[in-house]
Motif scaffolding. Structure first.
Motif, mmCIF file in Angstrom:
data_model
loop_
_atom_site.group_PDB
_atom_site.id
_atom_site.type_symbol
_atom_site.label_atom_id
_atom_site.label_comp_id
_atom_site.label_asym_id
_atom_site.label_seq_id
_atom_site.Cartn_x
_atom_site.Cartn_y
_atom_site.Cartn_z
ATOM 1 N N LEU A 55 -8.916 -11.210 -9.482
ATOM 2 C CA LEU A 55 -9.108 -9.967 -8.745
ATOM 3 C C LEU A 55 -9.602 -8.870 -9.673
ATOM 4 O O LEU A 55 -9.086 -8.723 -10.788
ATOM 5 N N PRO A 56 -10.581 -8.082 -9.244
ATOM 6 C CA PRO A 56 -10.959 -6.906 -10.047
ATOM 7 C C PRO A 56 -9.773 -5.949 -10.155
ATOM 8 O O PRO A 56 -8.916 -5.910 -9.260
ATOM 9 N N ASN A 57 -9.717 -5.179 -11.234
ATOM 10 C CA ASN A 57 -8.585 -4.275 -11.473
ATOM 11 C C ASN A 57 -8.371 -3.300 -10.313
ATOM 12 O O ASN A 57 -7.232 -3.008 -9.941
ATOM 13 N N THR A 58 -9.477 -2.794 -9.747
ATOM 14 C CA THR A 58 -9.347 -1.825 -8.651
ATOM 15 C C THR A 58 -8.691 -2.488 -7.430
ATOM 16 O O THR A 58 -7.840 -1.884 -6.771
ATOM 17 N N VAL A 59 -9.076 -3.730 -7.146
ATOM 18 C CA VAL A 59 -8.503 -4.455 -6.005
ATOM 19 C C VAL A 59 -7.028 -4.738 -6.264
ATOM 20 O O VAL A 59 -6.187 -4.549 -5.380
ATOM 21 N N LEU A 63 -3.876 -3.403 -3.992
ATOM 22 C CA LEU A 63 -2.909 -4.329 -3.402
ATOM 23 C C LEU A 63 -1.484 -3.999 -3.851
ATOM 24 O O LEU A 63 -0.542 -4.086 -3.064
ATOM 25 N N LEU A 64 -1.338 -3.618 -5.116
ATOM 26 C CA LEU A 64 -0.004 -3.261 -5.629
ATOM 27 C C LEU A 64 0.553 -2.026 -4.924
ATOM 28 O O LEU A 64 1.773 -1.886 -4.767
ATOM 29 N N ASP A 65 -0.341 -1.132 -4.507
ATOM 30 C CA ASP A 65 0.097 0.099 -3.847
ATOM 31 C C ASP A 65 0.532 -0.121 -2.399
ATOM 32 O O ASP A 65 1.144 0.758 -1.801
ATOM 33 N N GLN A 66 0.216 -1.298 -1.842
ATOM 34 C CA GLN A 66 0.562 -1.580 -0.448
ATOM 35 C C GLN A 66 1.951 -2.228 -0.358
ATOM 36 O O GLN A 66 2.323 -3.014 -1.227
ATOM 37 N N GLU A 67 2.668 -1.900 0.710
ATOM 38 C CA GLU A 67 3.995 -2.491 0.903
ATOM 39 C C GLU A 67 3.884 -3.990 1.181
ATOM 40 O O GLU A 67 4.644 -4.787 0.653
ATOM 41 N N ASN A 68 2.925 -4.368 2.033
ATOM 42 C CA ASN A 68 2.668 -5.789 2.295
ATOM 43 C C ASN A 68 1.165 -6.026 2.165
ATOM 44 O O ASN A 68 0.404 -5.814 3.114
ATOM 45 N N MET A 93 7.032 -10.736 -3.356
ATOM 46 C CA MET A 93 8.212 -10.539 -4.188
ATOM 47 C C MET A 93 7.796 -10.209 -5.627
ATOM 48 O O MET A 93 7.076 -10.993 -6.258
ATOM 49 N N ASP A 94 8.212 -9.061 -6.099
ATOM 50 C CA ASP A 94 7.974 -8.655 -7.492
ATOM 51 C C ASP A 94 6.517 -8.809 -7.908
ATOM 52 O O ASP A 94 6.215 -9.392 -8.961
ATOM 53 N N GLY A 95 5.607 -8.305 -7.108
ATOM 54 C CA GLY A 95 4.195 -8.352 -7.469
ATOM 55 C C GLY A 95 3.530 -9.700 -7.273
ATOM 56 O O GLY A 95 2.384 -9.889 -7.670
ATOM 57 N N GLU A 96 4.246 -10.647 -6.700
ATOM 58 C CA GLU A 96 3.654 -11.955 -6.386
ATOM 59 C C GLU A 96 3.544 -12.090 -4.868
ATOM 60 O O GLU A 96 4.433 -11.679 -4.133
ATOM 61 N N ALA A 112 -0.786 -15.402 -5.550
ATOM 62 C CA ALA A 112 -1.408 -14.352 -6.374
ATOM 63 C C ALA A 112 -0.360 -13.607 -7.179
ATOM 64 O O ALA A 112 0.736 -13.334 -6.691
ATOM 65 N N ILE A 113 -0.722 -13.299 -8.431
ATOM 66 C CA ILE A 113 0.090 -12.425 -9.284
ATOM 67 C C ILE A 113 -0.706 -11.128 -9.405
ATOM 68 O O ILE A 113 -1.748 -11.084 -10.085
ATOM 69 N N LEU A 114 -0.252 -10.096 -8.711
ATOM 70 C CA LEU A 114 -1.053 -8.875 -8.608
ATOM 71 C C LEU A 114 -1.143 -8.120 -9.925
ATOM 72 O O LEU A 114 -2.139 -7.441 -10.186
ATOM 73 N N ASP A 115 -0.122 -8.211 -10.791
ATOM 74 C CA ASP A 115 -0.162 -7.504 -12.082
ATOM 75 C C ASP A 115 -1.326 -7.980 -12.946
ATOM 76 O O ASP A 115 -1.985 -7.188 -13.622
#
Length: 196
Positions: A55-59, A63-68, A93-96, A112-115
């Motif tokens: 994932l690009p950093n912006t994406v 995604l991290l800023d969204q609740e779901n 759960m925890d950014g995953e 996906a691991i959003l971090d």
């Protein structure tokens, strides 16, 4: 007498009108029932190698800023990879994020691991036998297919009732037909009893 004749005539009409659709449905469910009972006749479909996306950093940040973030992540994955199935469930759960897609055509797991922005997509297309089995059972099928199963069941029931009425309408063979019916019912109950 005339009412009885009319009743049997209507039974013949119903039996005739429903036969075309009912026989096609019966053929399908009988054939798929045979395949469902003998899965070893077909080779399982090979599982495809997982596809890795970054994932690009912006994406990732969005995604991290969204609740779901499941829906947005799935939209991104669909745009950048081939997936099979409709949305079934997801867990965050925890950014995953874990997403499960299922349909008679196959299944897909998205992890996906959003971090870090890492995404792994594992798709498994349905084999011929699993596709047929899922359609037979209505598993993971859409609303239209569930309606088809319900309509086919009602039509086959009506056809069977009309056929049974005609079967019993022949006075000269009524005793034979009643004995055949009783024997068939007894055999069916015995088979159910021994299968449990």
């Amino acid at each position: 007498m005339y009412q009885q004749r009319d009743f049997y005539r209507h039974a013949r009409y119903v039996h005739g009108w429903l036969s075309a659709f009912a026989f096609i449905a019966l053929f399908f469910f009988a054939l798929t029932g045979l395949f469902l009972n003998n899965p070893d006749w077909f080779k399982p479909a090979p599982e495809e190698a997982p596809v890795k996306l970054q994932l690009p950093n912006t994406v990732s940040q969005q995604l991290l800023d969204q609740e779901n973030p499941s829906t947005a992540l799935l939209d991104y994955v669909r745009a950048h990879s081939t997936v099979v199935g409709r949305y079934k469930s997801s867990e965050v759960m925890d950014g995953e994020v874990m997403i499960r897609l299922e349909s008679p055509a196959g299944e897909t797991d998205v992890w996906a691991i959003l971090d870090t922005g890492e995404v792994e997509v594992t798709s498994k297309p349905a084999s011929t036998v699993s596709l047929i089995n899922d359609l037979h059972r209505g598993k993971n099928a859409g609303t239209a297919w569930h309606w088809f199963i319900d309509v086919a069941s009602v039509v086959i029931l009506l056809l069977s009732i009309a056929g049974f009425i005609l079967f019993l309408s022949i006075k000269t063979r009524l005793l034979t037909h009643l004995l055949l019916t009783a024997s068939s019912l007894a055999l069916f109950i015995l088979l159910i009893w021994t299968a449990i």
